[in-house]
Design a protein around this motif. Structure first.
Motif, PDB file in Angstrom:
ATOM      1  N   ALA A  11      -3.155 -35.609  14.669  1.00 32.15           N
ATOM      2  CA  ALA A  11      -1.918 -35.657  13.705  1.00 32.15           C
ATOM      3  C   ALA A  11      -1.701 -36.670  12.691  1.00 32.15           C
ATOM      4  CB  ALA A  11      -0.746 -35.070  14.314  1.00 32.15           C
ATOM      5  N   LEU A  12      -1.378 -36.461  11.613  1.00 31.41           N
ATOM      6  CA  LEU A  12      -1.115 -37.760  10.737  1.00 31.41           C
ATOM      7  C   LEU A  12       0.550 -37.681  10.756  1.00 31.41           C
ATOM      8  CD1 LEU A  12      -1.372 -39.644   8.643  1.00 31.41           C
ATOM      9  CD2 LEU A  12      -1.280 -38.180   6.958  1.00 31.41           C
ATOM     10  N   VAL A  13       1.298 -38.989  11.028  1.00 30.58           N
ATOM     11  CA  VAL A  13       2.422 -38.877  11.044  1.00 30.58           C
ATOM     12  C   VAL A  13       3.214 -39.947  10.060  1.00 30.58           C
ATOM     13  CG1 VAL A  13       2.913 -38.263  13.591  1.00 30.58           C
ATOM     14  CG2 VAL A  13       2.406 -40.745  13.020  1.00 30.58           C
ATOM     15  N   GLY A  29       0.209 -43.008  10.163  1.00 28.54           N
ATOM     16  CA  GLY A  29      -0.836 -43.138  11.097  1.00 28.54           C
ATOM     17  C   GLY A  29      -1.269 -42.053  11.682  1.00 28.54           C
ATOM     18  N   VAL A  30      -2.398 -41.974  12.598  1.00 23.04           N
ATOM     19  CA  VAL A  30      -2.934 -40.903  13.192  1.00 23.04           C
ATOM     20  C   VAL A  30      -2.660 -41.097  14.769  1.00 23.04           C
ATOM     21  CG1 VAL A  30      -5.183 -39.634  13.580  1.00 23.04           C
ATOM     22  CG2 VAL A  30      -4.970 -40.715  11.278  1.00 23.04           C
ATOM     23  N   VAL A  31      -2.145 -40.007  15.250  1.00 19.26           N
ATOM     24  CA  VAL A  31      -1.976 -39.914  16.669  1.00 19.26           C
ATOM     25  C   VAL A  31      -3.118 -40.066  17.386  1.00 19.26           C
ATOM     26  CG1 VAL A  31      -0.963 -38.643  18.367  1.00 19.26           C
ATOM     27  CG2 VAL A  31       0.260 -38.672  16.204  1.00 19.26           C
ATOM     28  N   LEU A  32      -3.358 -41.034  18.389  1.00 18.60           N
ATOM     29  CA  LEU A  32      -4.599 -40.994  19.178  1.00 18.60           C
ATOM     30  C   LEU A  32      -4.492 -40.443  20.570  1.00 18.60           C
ATOM     31  CD1 LEU A  32      -5.232 -44.869  18.787  1.00 18.60           C
ATOM     32  CD2 LEU A  32      -6.343 -43.005  17.803  1.00 18.60           C
ATOM     33  N   TRP A  45       7.012 -42.368  23.480  1.00 20.47           N
ATOM     34  CA  TRP A  45       6.299 -43.332  22.792  1.00 20.47           C
ATOM     35  C   TRP A  45       4.808 -42.702  22.520  1.00 20.47           C
ATOM     36  CZ3 TRP A  45       8.399 -47.629  21.299  1.00 20.47           C
ATOM     37  CH2 TRP A  45       9.664 -48.209  21.712  1.00 20.47           C
ATOM     38  N   LEU A  46       4.191 -42.752  21.312  1.00 22.53           N
ATOM     39  CA  LEU A  46       2.831 -42.281  20.914  1.00 22.53           C
ATOM     40  C   LEU A  46       1.880 -43.409  20.663  1.00 22.53           C
ATOM     41  CD1 LEU A  46       3.635 -39.262  18.666  1.00 22.53           C
ATOM     42  CD2 LEU A  46       2.374 -39.080  20.808  1.00 22.53           C
ATOM     43  N   PRO A  47       0.715 -43.342  21.042  1.00 16.96           N
ATOM     44  CA  PRO A  47      -0.418 -44.400  20.452  1.00 16.96           C
ATOM     45  C   PRO A  47      -0.566 -43.922  19.029  1.00 16.96           C
ATOM     46  CG  PRO A  47      -1.534 -43.082  22.008  1.00 16.96           C
ATOM     47  CD  PRO A  47       0.048 -42.862  22.202  1.00 16.96           C
ATOM     48  N   VAL A  48      -0.823 -44.893  18.059  1.00 14.21           N
ATOM     49  CA  VAL A  48      -1.173 -44.343  16.697  1.00 14.21           C
ATOM     50  C   VAL A  48      -1.994 -45.419  15.915  1.00 14.21           C
ATOM     51  CG1 VAL A  48      -0.089 -44.085  14.368  1.00 14.21           C
ATOM     52  CG2 VAL A  48       1.415 -43.399  16.330  1.00 14.21           C
ATOM     53  N   LEU A  49      -3.136 -45.018  15.359  1.00 17.13           N
ATOM     54  CA  LEU A  49      -3.944 -45.773  14.774  1.00 17.13           C
ATOM     55  C   LEU A  49      -3.454 -45.904  13.271  1.00 17.13           C
ATOM     56  CD1 LEU A  49      -6.683 -47.012  14.473  1.00 17.13           C
ATOM     57  CD2 LEU A  49      -7.807 -44.841  13.829  1.00 17.13           C
ATOM     58  N   LEU A  50      -3.303 -47.078  12.762  1.00 21.44           N
ATOM     59  CA  LEU A  50      -2.788 -47.318  11.506  1.00 21.44           C
ATOM     60  C   LEU A  50      -4.021 -47.526  10.584  1.00 21.44           C
ATOM     61  CD1 LEU A  50      -0.159 -49.985  12.614  1.00 21.44           C
ATOM     62  CD2 LEU A  50       0.099 -47.473  12.118  1.00 21.44           C
ATOM     63  N   PRO A  51      -3.645 -47.410   9.134  1.00 20.84           N
ATOM     64  CA  PRO A  51      -4.809 -47.908   8.223  1.00 20.84           C
ATOM     65  C   PRO A  51      -5.431 -48.966   8.141  1.00 20.84           C
ATOM     66  CG  PRO A  51      -2.754 -46.777   7.334  1.00 20.84           C
ATOM     67  CD  PRO A  51      -2.398 -47.275   8.671  1.00 20.84           C
ATOM     68  N   HIS A  67       2.103 -33.925   9.749  1.00 19.58           N
ATOM     69  CA  HIS A  67       0.885 -33.167   9.391  1.00 19.58           C
ATOM     70  C   HIS A  67       0.014 -32.878  10.084  1.00 19.58           C
ATOM     71  CE1 HIS A  67       3.124 -33.996   5.501  1.00 19.58           C
ATOM     72  NE2 HIS A  67       3.030 -35.350   5.967  1.00 19.58           N
ATOM     73  N   ALA A  68      -0.420 -31.734  10.738  1.00 23.25           N
ATOM     74  CA  ALA A  68      -1.291 -31.273  11.645  1.00 23.25           C
ATOM     75  C   ALA A  68      -2.764 -31.578  11.222  1.00 23.25           C
ATOM     76  CB  ALA A  68      -1.330 -29.581  11.823  1.00 23.25           C
TER      77      ALA A  68
END
Length: 72
Positions: A11-13, A29-32, A45-51, A67-68
């Motif tokens: 998901a895009l957050v 970011g995108v949830v990993l 807490w969530l791991p998120v990949l940033l641009p 956003h799914a």
């Protein structure tokens, strides 16, 4: 207080930038993976990949939009 969202992997957050000195207010970011809950504070807490391809651990209370994934 409402329970903070825990989006699924991919998901895009959009979330509030925790760095108050940074001029950019909102980040994406995108949830990993799955969330982890802190047992003492009950924060999720969530791991998120940033641009920029770095990984951040995001407090889900800062999420303002989810956003799914298109891969569903």
């Amino acid at each position: 207080m409402a329970i903070s969202p825990c989006p699924e992997r991919g998901a895009l957050v959009t979330y509030l930038n925790p760095d108050v000195l940074d001029p950019t207010v909102f980040l994406r970011g995108v949830v990993l993976g799955a969330h982890v809950e802190d047992p003492q504070t009950a924060h999720r807490w969530l791991p998120v990949l940033l641009p920029d391809r770095t990984i951040a651990v995001l407090d889900t209370r800062n999420i303002i939009a989810v956003h799914a994934s298109d891969n569903a």
